[in-house]
Design a protein around this motif. Sequence first.
Motif, PDB file in Angstrom:
ATOM      1  N   VAL A  57       0.842  -1.197   0.000  1.00 58.50           N
ATOM      2  CA  VAL A  57       0.000   0.000   0.000  1.00 58.50           C
ATOM      3  C   VAL A  57       0.879   1.250   0.000  1.00 58.50           C
ATOM      4  N   VAL A  58       0.550   2.205  -0.871  1.00 64.17           N
ATOM      5  CA  VAL A  58       1.287   3.464  -0.924  1.00 64.17           C
ATOM      6  C   VAL A  58       0.333   4.611  -0.567  1.00 64.17           C
ATOM      7  N   PRO A  59       0.565   5.256   0.569  1.00 69.51           N
ATOM      8  CA  PRO A  59      -0.287   6.385   0.952  1.00 69.51           C
ATOM      9  C   PRO A  59       0.046   7.608   0.093  1.00 69.51           C
ATOM     10  N   ARG A  60      -0.964   8.413  -0.198  1.00 71.08           N
ATOM     11  CA  ARG A  60      -0.746   9.597  -1.025  1.00 71.08           C
ATOM     12  C   ARG A  60      -1.567  10.773  -0.517  1.00 71.08           C
ATOM     13  N   GLY A  61      -0.918  11.929  -0.384  1.00 78.02           N
ATOM     14  CA  GLY A  61      -1.633  13.165  -0.055  1.00 78.02           C
ATOM     15  C   GLY A  61      -1.993  13.854  -1.357  1.00 78.02           C
ATOM     16  N   ALA A  62      -1.293  14.970  -1.648  1.00 75.18           N
ATOM     17  CA  ALA A  62      -1.548  15.667  -2.907  1.00 75.18           C
ATOM     18  C   ALA A  62      -0.520  15.294  -3.975  1.00 75.18           C
ATOM     19  N   GLY A  63       0.404  14.406  -3.626  1.00 69.86           N
ATOM     20  CA  GLY A  63       1.415  14.010  -4.604  1.00 69.86           C
ATOM     21  C   GLY A  63       2.430  15.104  -4.903  1.00 69.86           C
ATOM     22  N   SER A  80       5.295  15.460  -3.185  1.00 62.59           N
ATOM     23  CA  SER A  80       6.594  15.085  -2.622  1.00 62.59           C
ATOM     24  C   SER A  80       7.725  15.317  -3.614  1.00 62.59           C
ATOM     25  N   LEU A  81       8.761  16.006  -3.174  1.00 64.10           N
ATOM     26  CA  LEU A  81       9.949  16.237  -3.991  1.00 64.10           C
ATOM     27  C   LEU A  81      10.941  15.092  -3.873  1.00 64.10           C
ATOM     28  N   ALA A  82      10.657  14.137  -2.989  1.00 62.88           N
ATOM     29  CA  ALA A  82      11.589  13.043  -2.744  1.00 62.88           C
ATOM     30  C   ALA A  82      11.029  11.698  -3.218  1.00 62.88           C
ATOM     31  N   GLY A  83       9.878  11.736  -3.875  1.00 61.97           N
ATOM     32  CA  GLY A  83       9.294  10.480  -4.345  1.00 61.97           C
ATOM     33  C   GLY A  83       8.573   9.705  -3.267  1.00 61.97           C
ATOM     34  N   GLY A  84       8.148  10.380  -2.219  1.00 63.64           N
ATOM     35  CA  GLY A  84       7.480   9.693  -1.115  1.00 63.64           C
ATOM     36  C   GLY A  84       6.167   9.042  -1.503  1.00 63.64           C
ATOM     37  N   ALA A  85       5.524   9.536  -2.578  1.00 65.48           N
ATOM     38  CA  ALA A  85       4.211   9.006  -2.960  1.00 65.48           C
ATOM     39  C   ALA A  85       4.257   8.209  -4.261  1.00 65.48           C
ATOM     40  N   ILE A  86       5.452   7.892  -4.745  1.00 61.93           N
ATOM     41  CA  ILE A  86       5.555   7.112  -5.980  1.00 61.93           C
ATOM     42  C   ILE A  86       5.134   5.661  -5.717  1.00 61.93           C
ATOM     43  N   PRO A  87       4.228   5.124  -6.538  1.00 63.54           N
ATOM     44  CA  PRO A  87       3.716   3.769  -6.287  1.00 63.54           C
ATOM     45  C   PRO A  87       4.641   2.664  -6.835  1.00 63.54           C
ATOM     46  N   GLN A  88       4.357   1.447  -6.432  1.00 61.83           N
ATOM     47  CA  GLN A  88       4.898   0.273  -7.113  1.00 61.83           C
ATOM     48  C   GLN A  88       3.787  -0.281  -8.011  1.00 61.83           C
ATOM     49  N   GLU A  89       4.199  -1.079  -8.987  1.00 62.71           N
ATOM     50  CA  GLU A  89       3.203  -1.624  -9.920  1.00 62.71           C
ATOM     51  C   GLU A  89       2.231  -2.599  -9.259  1.00 62.71           C
ATOM     52  N   ASP A  90       2.679  -3.247  -8.207  1.00 63.30           N
ATOM     53  CA  ASP A  90       1.816  -4.230  -7.542  1.00 63.30           C
ATOM     54  C   ASP A  90       1.128  -3.654  -6.316  1.00 63.30           C
ATOM     55  N   ALA A  91       1.151  -2.305  -6.193  1.00 62.73           N
ATOM     56  CA  ALA A  91       0.631  -1.681  -4.975  1.00 62.73           C
ATOM     57  C   ALA A  91      -0.712  -1.004  -5.208  1.00 62.73           C
ATOM     58  N   VAL A  92      -1.470  -0.894  -4.120  1.00 66.81           N
ATOM     59  CA  VAL A  92      -2.684  -0.079  -4.108  1.00 66.81           C
ATOM     60  C   VAL A  92      -2.324   1.274  -3.488  1.00 66.81           C
ATOM     61  N   ARG A 150       4.543  -3.847   4.353  1.00 63.29           N
ATOM     62  CA  ARG A 150       3.647  -3.573   3.233  1.00 63.29           C
ATOM     63  C   ARG A 150       3.448  -2.087   2.960  1.00 63.29           C
ATOM     64  N   LEU A 151       3.668  -1.240   3.985  1.00 65.21           N
ATOM     65  CA  LEU A 151       3.334   0.182   3.849  1.00 65.21           C
ATOM     66  C   LEU A 151       4.487   0.971   3.225  1.00 65.21           C
ATOM     67  N   ASN A 152       4.209   1.574   2.078  1.00 65.71           N
ATOM     68  CA  ASN A 152       5.189   2.400   1.373  1.00 65.71           C
ATOM     69  C   ASN A 152       6.570   1.741   1.334  1.00 65.71           C
ATOM     70  N   PRO A 153       6.628   0.521   0.797  1.00 63.85           N
ATOM     71  CA  PRO A 153       7.904  -0.211   0.819  1.00 63.85           C
ATOM     72  C   PRO A 153       8.922   0.383  -0.147  1.00 63.85           C
ATOM     73  N   SER A 154      10.143  -0.056  -0.024  1.00 66.48           N
ATOM     74  CA  SER A 154      11.245   0.355  -0.913  1.00 66.48           C
ATOM     75  C   SER A 154      11.516   1.851  -0.843  1.00 66.48           C
ATOM     76  N   LYS A 155      11.216   2.446   0.304  1.00 65.25           N
ATOM     77  CA  LYS A 155      11.530   3.859   0.491  1.00 65.25           C
ATOM     78  C   LYS A 155      12.232   4.058   1.821  1.00 65.25           C
ATOM     79  N   VAL A 156      12.837   5.209   1.977  1.00 62.79           N
ATOM     80  CA  VAL A 156      13.478   5.662   3.210  1.00 62.79           C
ATOM     81  C   VAL A 156      14.740   4.858   3.544  1.00 62.79           C
TER      82      VAL A 156
END
Lengths: 467, 467
Positions: free
Chosen positions: B68-74, B76-88, B450-456
């Motif tokens: 799952v990828v949480p998103r506000g207004a999108g 983010s300058l750091a890619g915090g809201a960029i999804p994965q293809e298999d993510a909701v 599961r939450l916002n994986p592959s980041k930070v």
Amino acid sequence: MARREEIAAGLAALLSGEGLVTDPRELVPFETDAFTAYRRVPLAVVLPATTGEVAAVLRYCAEQGVPVVPRGAGTSLAGGAIPQEDAVVIGVSRMSRILEVDYDNRTATVQAGATNLSISDRVAADGFFYAPDPSSQLACTIAGNIAMNSGGAHCLKYGVTTNNLLGARLVLMDGTIIELGGKALDAPGLDLLGLLCGSEGQIGIITEATVRLLARPEGARPVLFGFDSSEVAGACVSEIIGSGIIPVAIEFMDKPAIEICEAFAKAGYPLDVEALLIIEVEGSDAEMDAMLARIIAIAKKHGVKSVKESQSATQAAQIWKGRKSAFGATGRIADYICMDGTVPLGQLSHVLRETYTIIERYGLRVANVFHAGDGNMHPLILYNVNDPDEAQKAEAAGADILKLCVDAGGCLTGEHGVGVEKRDLMLHQFTETDLNQQMAVRAAFDPDWRLNPSKVFPLELDMRKAS
Amino acid sequence: MARREEIAAGLAALLSGEGLVTDPRELVPFETDAFTAYRRVPLAVVLPATTGEVAAVLRYCAEQGVPVVPRGAGTSLAGGAIPQEDAVVIGVSRMSRILEVDYDNRTATVQAGATNLSISDRVAADGFFYAPDPSSQLACTIAGNIAMNSGGAHCLKYGVTTNNLLGARLVLMDGTIIELGGKALDAPGLDLLGLLCGSEGQIGIITEATVRLLARPEGARPVLFGFDSSEVAGACVSEIIGSGIIPVAIEFMDKPAIEICEAFAKAGYPLDVEALLIIEVEGSDAEMDAMLARIIAIAKKHGVKSVKESQSATQAAQIWKGRKSAFGATGRIADYICMDGTVPLGQLSHVLRETYTIIERYGLRVANVFHAGDGNMHPLILYNVNDPDEAQKAEAAGADILKLCVDAGGCLTGEHGVGVEKRDLMLHQFTETDLNQQMAVRAAFDPDWRLNPSKVFPLELDMRKAS
């Protein structure tokens, strides 16, 4: 006894001579803190001189399965530093040096056993200070301040410890040393520094801290506002803050507190009022005049009976001496327990009124003296410690008052922490789900539940987790 | 494709009509955020209307093992809201109401998708505002602000999001709803609210927040200070802050930034200087005059070339328009990546000098426009996105600059977060031990990663943990 001797010998091998206390008579001073209702002589006390020694002791205790109780100056009013009989106390008092003052970045880096006041003392001549100012600031350590997220009278403007802490060195239960934060704003990754503030010694032992220094304002002036009732004084506070004015401090005393403090400090408090606000403004004379004019206008709307500005630095110091020695002065006339509930400001009058009702129901007396601008209440419940019935009533009344604070949208503690004192009230504040999540986070630091056990979390949950 | 359809059907059963996006064309707007270098079309986007819907979707995704990828207004300058293809993607934009304004307690309670500016807009007529002011404040949501611990130009005086957030409702990955903080000061137990700030969507989905409101100052006045070199301007900032003065904002622009912003905003910036400070003071006229006099005296010591006070509200607005549109104005003339390193103030001049050296070494251009009072630097590295060689150089130069910040005692990010952009630099800031501890805390909320994986966290560590 064999176990005790074995542990003592193990610790002795890790520490220099004066760093270990095992003589039963010398252990007595460590049996409690400022929450003197509970007393337990610990297995041993270690007073390490370095972060390395702290790490070695923790690693040893982890291997041996020995619980560890961190201790600053032992001034906790909530029993945060009370030991268990099978625990090793790690006191940071010998690590008390100020390591660096950096005016370019307005920071001080100190060992964790440095007293709160020693930081301000060190930088005072250069016009700076460290803002959080608990009443115990002469004795209490930065380690304890961080563990309890301590506040103080001037935190209305400057925030509590978490708002003034920039970095810390932390030793985990397994001896791992981690660095949190630093001199720069913010930090990437999870904010473990924020988590550390108020963690009550359950996630690690703090050995160093970097704190924010602030410039002392040009001038400061406490002003006394007398009112005919506590409720009206409370409503006045609520309107001052609600209008957006943020003085540096708004302290509240009801009549019993005024009388106790005036008898002790001769601070010039008015004795013909039911409630007193000490409101401090700071800045240039013009700034102070402007802010005071707005505050006085609001106070007049609430029928303020008397307004008295301090006329000199000496008088200002007397006014603060009276307030800061309130607990000590109360202790001269009666035993007391000090509550630390916090309420939304709009609820201040309501909670004060209900507090008096609760106290009356138990047939006790109360003195209220607290940080009103923050909504951080400190009812001192007076009782006779040698009368078991009265002691029980005081404890019950205290619990009722804290529940009242929670029910009014507030919380169990503003600055003293949960410790032993309030652990069983946590389920009134939080759901079991909330607490399970907090305990899961704690377990990420100390999976075997060795650090300051049997505190903060309700015993029924804590035991389940620990077993 | 069967999997995609199965998940879509499962989600459809949980949501009202407009709450689910699965049409490939409609998914395109969600493929990236303001860090446009990475793009991935997600499996589905849900836009829940209530906390209950968020909980239901998370519970379903947890059961199905869907990231799952949480998103506000999108924004983010750091890619915090960029999804994965298999993510909701769970976007909070439909939950944008302001639920309550409580002046007695100076708080606003809002749904997590409320924009930053909508809070100030709602209370402006009553003389209040919400302090953190990211440049994207017209669009960005409170949920995103909390996740990234966002700052802004005026955070020098008022602090960043963590200093202005009082409470939040959080839904964990397993659908559990927990409440953090509230209207009252502090809270007992572990400070999960502090931990939430800057957690980049990895510990839960925020659905409501309670924030601090502040009274608007009587007046505010931005003043332009021109200098002959960036280093001298940096040294001047360091001395202002080091002397204990805290204006409401100190913004820095070097010559390229001045030219870009002036061309766009016609703000009256001086064009004959190498560096510009916009220093804003606020309060009554007397207070502003007094603080400005002290600042001007320090600026003169550093050979300030020009000092120009804004003469009207319109002019003040122009000055801020120029600054706040710096990123947009830069985007009109070149592609750029924006760095977000933070340094101790004493290192400002050194880091500026070294930044120019690094940029020169790569044969690129840079414009510096940033929150100097906080030491929060924003070098905009200009390059041509269609020249793969130049793009690679820009990325490498950015990494060098961030490492420079860390080596100077600073950190990788002041307010933009780590996201995708800086995850692999985290090992330059932290030891693996530090990061393991952060990851252990994260796992206490989301054990299956599961939450916002592959980041930070660096991918090499993240993968190990996730597997």
